[in-house]
Design an enzyme around this catalytic site. Structure first.
Site, PDB file in Angstrom:
ATOM      1  N   GLY A   1      28.753  16.302 -15.920  1.00 28.44           N
ATOM      2  CA  GLY A   1      29.782  15.738 -15.067  1.00 28.44           C
ATOM      3  C   GLY A   1      29.247  14.755 -14.042  1.00 28.44           C
ATOM      4  O   GLY A   1      28.117  14.888 -13.559  1.00 28.44           O
TER       5      GLY A   1
ATOM      6  N   HIS B   1      33.400  15.692 -17.603  1.00 25.90           N
ATOM      7  CA  HIS B   1      34.368  15.178 -16.639  1.00 25.90           C
ATOM      8  C   HIS B   1      33.746  14.204 -15.647  1.00 25.90           C
ATOM      9  O   HIS B   1      32.614  14.388 -15.191  1.00 25.90           O
ATOM     10  CB  HIS B   1      35.008  16.338 -15.875  1.00 25.90           C
ATOM     11  N   ASP B   2      34.488  13.150 -15.349  1.00 30.33           N
ATOM     12  CA  ASP B   2      34.150  12.176 -14.314  1.00 30.33           C
ATOM     13  C   ASP B   2      32.917  11.338 -14.631  1.00 30.33           C
ATOM     14  O   ASP B   2      32.410  10.631 -13.758  1.00 30.33           O
ATOM     15  CB  ASP B   2      33.980  12.860 -12.944  1.00 30.33           C
TER      16      ASP B   2
END
Length: 270
Positions: free
Chosen positions: A141, A123-124
């Protein structure tokens, strides 16, 4: 061929957007908020879900899981996104997750990337263009990766780390610090082992520019003074050199992780 071709065993949810020439192979699944650009191909058994956009000409191979909710306990169903660029190749069993509220709500992969089997992009993460990830690479992440970076097999990148453009990460490395542009990092825990000279030469960088970059590298990672002082000196001495200024700016910008250093703090480049 312009109309999408969907295999009878595939499931495409109502609301999904399919571009011209899209091919969806056997047993693949496409969620209702997915956008597949022109000429995207899901070879077979691929699952694409969430608010996910796949750029034109990309190919996704069997058992890839793209766009499902992040592996983050702080995620609570926020309407985050995943964007994958054009002409990317995503091989078998790759997993790529969308963003979270704590990281900008977006995971992004640039154009012309090759992500080999069993790799993971969390994520991200923000991945640049022309990035190559060999098998079993793990991108945690909030990692930021520049353009033209190559990751060797089974290496792992710590969350919030920055990898500068044109860097090379050796196989089986565990990287827990920022890697300068044009740098090379190897080891567990990884250390900076020099400049990615092979990559620079293959990409036909000017020979004199490479020589200046090597000189700046030696100055920045010398033993005298502080890192800040040495960076400032290099910035002044090579003020008109674009490659050196890339390195200087990267270090000056800083991040959540420390800059990765040579083993003894001042190794010469290889």
């Amino acid at each position: 061929m312009t109309e999408p071709v969907v295999h009878p065993t595939a499931i495409v949810a109502e609301g999904a957007t399919l571009g011209r020439g899209v091919r969806i192979g056997p047993y693949s699944m496409v969620g209702k908020n997915v956008v597949l650009g022109d000429n995207v191909e899901l070879v077979s058994h691929a699952v694409i879900d969430g608010n996910t956009t796949i750029g034109a000409g990309s190919r996704i191979f069997p058992f890839a899981s793209i766009g499902h909710e992040p592996q983050d306990l702080k995620y609570h169903g926020e309407n985050s996104r995943l964007e994958i660029g054009e002409r990317c190749t995503i091989r078998e069993a790759v997993t790529i997750n969308p963003g979270t509220e704590g990281g900008g709500m977006l995971t992004k992969v640039g154009n012309d990337c090759l992500i080999m089997a069993n790799a993971h992009v969390a994520h991200d993460a923000i991945i640049g263009n022309n990035v190559v990830m060999a098998n079993y690479v793990g991108i945690a992440g909030h990692v930021h990766v520049g353009d033209n970076v190559i990751f060797g097999g089974t290496c792992v990148i710590h969350q919030f780390t920055r990898i500068g453009s044109h860097a090379f990460i050796g196989a089986q490395s565990m990287v827990d610090g920022d890697v300068i542009p044009y740098g090379m990092a190897v080891g567990n825990r990884a250390v900076l082992t020099g400049l990615n000279l092979v990559g620079l030469k293959r990409r036909k960088f000017d020979r004199e520019a490479i020589h200046r970059l090597r000189a700046a590298y030696r100055q920045i990672f010398a033993s005298e003074g502080t890192l800040r002082e040495r960076v400032e000196d290099a910035a002044a001495l090579f003020k008109d050199d674009a490659l050196v200024q890339d390195v200087v700016q990267f270090i000056a910008d800083g991040g959540d992780r420390p800059i990765l250093l040579p083993k003894n703090g001042h190794e010469s480049d290889r």
